[in-house]
Design an enzyme around this catalytic site. Structure first.
Site, PDB file in Angstrom:
ATOM      1  N   GLU A  23       2.736  -7.033   9.629  1.00 39.77           N
ATOM      2  CA  GLU A  23       3.741  -6.626   8.641  1.00 39.77           C
ATOM      3  C   GLU A  23       5.080  -7.158   9.145  1.00 39.77           C
ATOM      4  OE1 GLU A  23       3.409  -4.486   5.834  1.00 39.77           O
ATOM      5  OE2 GLU A  23       1.246  -4.662   6.068  1.00 39.77           O
ATOM      6  N   GLU A  80      -6.799  -3.932  -4.604  1.00 40.07           N
ATOM      7  CA  GLU A  80      -7.854  -4.342  -3.677  1.00 40.07           C
ATOM      8  C   GLU A  80      -7.288  -4.826  -2.351  1.00 40.07           C
ATOM      9  OE1 GLU A  80     -10.713  -4.350  -2.019  1.00 40.07           O
ATOM     10  OE2 GLU A  80     -11.786  -4.671  -3.893  1.00 40.07           O
ATOM     11  N   GLY A 125       2.022 -14.826  10.854  1.00 43.78           N
ATOM     12  CA  GLY A 125       2.056 -14.121   9.566  1.00 43.78           C
ATOM     13  C   GLY A 125       0.989 -13.057   9.430  1.00 43.78           C
ATOM     14  N   LYS A 181      -4.649   2.598   5.479  1.00 41.85           N
ATOM     15  CA  LYS A 181      -5.830   1.970   4.855  1.00 41.85           C
ATOM     16  C   LYS A 181      -6.999   2.964   4.827  1.00 41.85           C
ATOM     17  CE  LYS A 181      -4.593  -2.729   6.155  1.00 41.85           C
ATOM     18  NZ  LYS A 181      -4.693  -3.729   7.198  1.00 41.85           N
ATOM     19  N   LEU A 183     -10.767  -9.208   0.950  1.00 42.35           N
ATOM     20  CA  LEU A 183     -12.166  -8.744   1.028  1.00 42.35           C
ATOM     21  C   LEU A 183     -12.451  -7.679  -0.036  1.00 42.35           C
ATOM     22  CD1 LEU A 183     -12.618  -8.257   4.896  1.00 42.35           C
ATOM     23  CD2 LEU A 183     -13.395 -10.177   3.489  1.00 42.35           C
ATOM     24  N   LYS A 207       0.818  -1.215   0.000  1.00 44.67           N
ATOM     25  CA  LYS A 207       0.000   0.000   0.000  1.00 44.67           C
ATOM     26  C   LYS A 207       0.847   1.258   0.000  1.00 44.67           C
ATOM     27  CE  LYS A 207      -1.834  -1.706   4.288  1.00 44.67           C
ATOM     28  NZ  LYS A 207      -0.930  -2.775   4.294  1.00 44.67           N
ATOM     29  N   GLY A 220      -3.609 -12.652   6.166  1.00 40.95           N
ATOM     30  CA  GLY A 220      -3.250 -14.051   5.882  1.00 40.95           C
ATOM     31  C   GLY A 220      -2.839 -14.201   4.436  1.00 40.95           C
ATOM     32  N   VAL A 239      -6.531  -2.913   1.377  1.00 41.58           N
ATOM     33  CA  VAL A 239      -7.443  -2.793   2.521  1.00 41.58           C
ATOM     34  C   VAL A 239      -8.206  -4.104   2.672  1.00 41.58           C
ATOM     35  CG1 VAL A 239      -9.367  -1.497   3.530  1.00 41.58           C
ATOM     36  CG2 VAL A 239      -7.734  -0.321   2.045  1.00 41.58           C
ATOM     37  N   ALA A 270      -7.144  -7.262   2.854  1.00 44.02           N
ATOM     38  CA  ALA A 270      -6.611  -8.412   2.091  1.00 44.02           C
ATOM     39  C   ALA A 270      -7.565  -8.787   0.956  1.00 44.02           C
ATOM     40  CB  ALA A 270      -6.331  -9.580   3.024  1.00 44.02           C
TER      41      ALA A 270
END
Ligand code: ASP
Length: 814
Positions: free
Chosen positions: A666, A605, A663, A681, A612, A578, A796, A608, A610
């Protein structure tokens, strides 16, 4: 009577000649056969080369001659196993006279076009002799007839024009009386009325066959070559090209004029009036159906029939105000070219009459330039027109098809396909017949242009996506796995062929223009070359593949600085990092503008939530005219995970460690815990909603201590977390006392945005947010009370990879 012509490869080896003989024997069982043959593959070129060397007094013409000699002698020996003295003596004698001719050229240091014709005629004379004698030696009823005695031409050496009246009479007279079932005719060669040896132009054996077929009005003409017909495009450049089953004479002429070497263009003319079909067949694969050229039943599945190209083109432009409305300029221009014997391949003139633009072969460019500047010397000196402008290294690509005239928007499709792939069109020509749409482009774009147009018009709409991935950590690996796993599904159901062409991390890079073998990518990568960002970018642009997508799976700022370069080259960018979208507003805007200007997607996409669909949902709301009044969200999977796990029975340090181990953070967990990641975000969402704000405008009320925030390294940071455990327990206790849960919330309202830790009461939609989930609530004009909610795992590797993959597919579906 049937006429079959076999080209250079078909008669290029004893193995292939045996195939030719098998075909002839089968055909001769029913009808008499005329078999026209080319020189053995490559011999015409070798003859010309030896002549040129001899003319230049270069003694290596002798070694060239030796090669020619041994090829023929070996062929005869291979074909007629029992040594036949008289045949081999005759062959030796013919070769001797060829040598004498070459010696003569060497001696006088001169090679006129007349002598050149005499020289190359040996190619067909020798091949036809060997083949005829082979047939006879095998007891087959065959004879050779020298076509120089049948085909009469003018004295236009190297490309003589046929005298059809005389030729037809001779051909009919001879074949009316032939007894043998197979007649072998050398192609390409002829004689003038005065008895001089002439030839019909390079590739002219096809023409010989057509002349004979038309003179005898046979039922069909077969051209046997080394490919299975005329292809939708040159298969050497377009892997997906396939043979065209049926094609009209006109289409065949258009395609063959434009470098589809399968057929010598003048071949169609003699058989066209008599409507004799031409069947192109493959000697090496005789059972392939090949291409039938005729006017019958040409219904085809596609609007276009083929796409072709011609390279080494120069584009010349004559322009100036003095030309407007003045008759006679074009006449003088084209007369000049005609006097110089320069063939014009393409012409365009806009109705402003301010310029005339035409394409010729590059080899003619300097001759044309000098002659035109001379013709218009006066006008140029008076500044009425400019000296002629010459551009080199161009190609013409042409889309061909009879059906195109019945369909709208073909040229629109063709040009938009080229435009989307950053292929600049220098000139366009379309005749009123609408059978050919031609565009002039730079030569380096030809392969890409042919492939992209082929894909658009001929490939059942399967679109190839060429993906380049930088960053092969957890997410990158998952993305590669998902692409491998879904490849067949996407091909079948979405007609997308997703291939990974390049992979890189900070140390290495690997490429395969045909697509990296994904079952083995890790070991390929292990042996990969050293990489850097610039080299990777250069390689991507050098490969110049259509529908290219660069995917950034790093968290590296330098990579994000490359996006603009990719977009400017019409290479789409998909980013999970990002950094770019949360950098200075001017940079965010610049990238959006580039994306628009070059009509090249820039998707992120996964910035923000992951995988979704948050940004996409917001974009759709805005695009459809809704207006977002407020956004409330939990946007940090890692912080949600941490605060779901943290309690008076755990400690903050270990909880953060665990989140990192799983994981969800960051690489530097301070980016998550300081709230900066959530602020970024939020910033991206605000910008997608049309706000022009920068990161400073986002209020960030950090829950960390000064010591946490001032830590120099990640290890120091973890130490301070341990030291400040009491601070975190206090935050927990305060929330617990109010029966609340700690959530890190991002809010946007009335153009203002803030992020910070909040105590969320029971029953609130954020309260039961599990594990690493994210939630976004959009309150809008259309969703005023019950917000539109997107909720689910927000961190994830698997879901982030699938978010990237969804962006790639979205680009494919565009
Ligand atoms: N041998 C000649 C050439 O190579 C003619 C032909 O093969 O059609 O051009």
């Amino acid at each position: 009577m049937q006429v079959l012509k076999f080209g250079g490869t078909s008669v290029g080896s004893s193995k292939n000649i045996n195939k030719v003989i098998a075909i002839l024997e089968e055909r001769a069982a029913n009808e008499k056969i005329i078999c026209v043959v080319s020189a053995i593959g490559g011999i015409t070129d070798k003859l010309l080369k030896s002549g040129q060397l001899a003319k230049e007094k270069n003694e290596s013409y002798l070694s060239e001659f030796k090669k020619i000699k041994s090829i023929h002698l070996k062929l005869l020996l291979d074909l007629t196993s029992i040594e036949n003295k008289s045949i081999s003596n005759t062959l030796q004698a013919k070769l001797k006279s060829l040598k004498e001719l070459l010696d003569g050229i060497f001696l006088i240091n001169e090679l006129s076009s007349q002598t050149s014709d005499k020289l190359v005629s040996y190619g067909e004379l020798l091949s036809s002799y060997i083949i005829a004698e082979t047939l006879k030696s095998r007891g087959i009823n065959a004879e050779r007839k020298n076509s120089q005695e049948l085909i009469v031409t003018n004295s236009n050496f190297t490309k003589a024009e046929v005298n059809f009246e005389d030729s037809n009479t001779k051909i009919r007279k001879y074949f009316n009386k032939t007894e043998q079932s197979i007649t072998i005719l050398p192609g390409f060669i002829s004689k003038s009325k005065a008895g001089e040896i002439t030839t019909l132009g390079r590739g002219g054996s096809d023409y010989t066959a057509a002349i004979v077929a038309a003179a005898l009005n046979v039922k069909r003409l077969e051209i046997w070559t080394d490919v299975s017909g005329m292809f939708t495009a040159n298969p050497k450049l377009v892997k997906q090209a396939y043979p065209i089953e049926r094609i009209s004479y006109q289409e065949a002429m258009e395609l063959s004029h434009f470098g589809a070497k399968v057929l010598y263009p003048p071949t169609v003319q003699p058989v066209l009036d008599l409507e004799i079909p031409i069947h192109i067949k493959n000697t090496l694969k005789p059972s392939d159906s090949g291409t039938i050229i005729s006017n019958e039943n040409n219904s085809k599945p596609n609007v276009a029939t083929g796409i072709t190209n011609i390279n080494d083109i120069a584009l010349l432009t004559l322009q100036g105000n003095g030309m407007v409305g003045v008759p006679g300029f074009s006449k003088r221009l084209f007369e000049t070219l005609s006097q110089e014997q320069i063939n014009i391949i393409l012409i365009t003139q806009a109705s402003s009459e301010h310029s005339i633009c035409f394409g010729i072969l590059q080899t003619d460019a300097s001759k044309a330039e000098a002659a035109i500047n001379q013709t218009f010397e006066y006008e140029i000196s008076m500044h009425k027109i400019d000296p002629i402008n010459v551009e080199l290294n161009l190609s013409i690509i042409a889309l061909i098809g009879d059906n195109m005239k019945n369909h709208q928007s073909i040229s629109g499709k063709m040009f938009s396909t080229l435009g989307k792939n950053n292929i600049n069109i220098r000139a366009i020509a379309q005749g009123a017949s609408e059978r050919n749409i031609s565009a002039v482009i730079t030569e380096k774009d030809v392969e890409k242009a042919l492939n992209t147009i082929h894909e658009r018009f001929f490939e059942d709409n399967v679109k190839q996506l060429n993906v380049y991935i930088t960053g092969i950590g957890n997410v990158g690996e998952k993305l590669i796995d998902q692409i491998e796993q879904q490849h067949d599904y996407l091909r079948k159901n979405l007609k997308l062929d997703v291939r990974i062409i390049g992979l890189s991390n900070s140390k290495k890079m690997v490429f395969n223009a045909k697509g990296i073998d994904l079952s083995n990518w890790a070991s390929l990568f292990h042996h990969a070359d050293k990489s850097n960002l610039k080299n990777f970018f250069n390689k991507v642009t050098d490969l110049n593949l259509r529908n290219s997508i660069f995917v950034d799976v790093t968290a590296n700022e330098a990579v994000s600085h490359m996006y603009a370069d990719y977009l400017k080259n019409s290479i789409a960018v998909v980013a999970c990092s990002k950094i770019a979208c949360s950098s200075a507003y001017s940079n965010y805007k610049y990238l959006q503008d580039l994306s628009l200007k070059f009509n090249t997607p820039f998707l992120y996409e996964t910035n923000v939530g992951a995988g979704l669909p948050i940004i996409n949902t917001l974009n759709n709301l805005v695009a459809s005219g809704d207006s977002v009044t407020s956004i409330q969200a939990v946007l940090s999977g890692s912080l949600n995970f941490i605060f779901n796990l943290f309690s008076d029975r755990t400690n903050f340090h270990d909880t953060v460690k665990r989140a990192q181990f799983e994981g969800y953070t960051e690489p530097d967990p301070r980016i998550d815990l300081s709230g900066i990641d959530v602020a970024r975000k939020m910033l991206i969402l605000a910008r997608e909603n049309g706000e022009t704000m920068d990161i400073e405008a986002i209020e960030n009320d950090s829950f960390l201590t000064k010591a946490n925030l001032n830590s120099d390294t990640v290890d120091d940071f973890y130490d301070t977390l341990k030291e400040d455990e009491a601070h975190f327990q206090k935050l927990y206790a305060s929330a617990k006392a109010k029966k609340c849960k700690l959530k890190y919330v991002a809010e946007f309202k009335n153009g203002k945005a803030k992020v910070g830790l909040q105590e969320i009461p029971e029953g609130h939609p954020f309260s039961n947010l599990e594990g690493k989930d994210n939630i976004v609530m959009f309150y809008t004009k259309r969703y005023p009370e019950q917000p539109l909610i997107v909720k689910g795992a927000g961190a994830g590797a698997d879901v982030t990879a699938s978010g990237l993959f969804a962006d790639i597919i979205r680009i494919g579906n565009k």
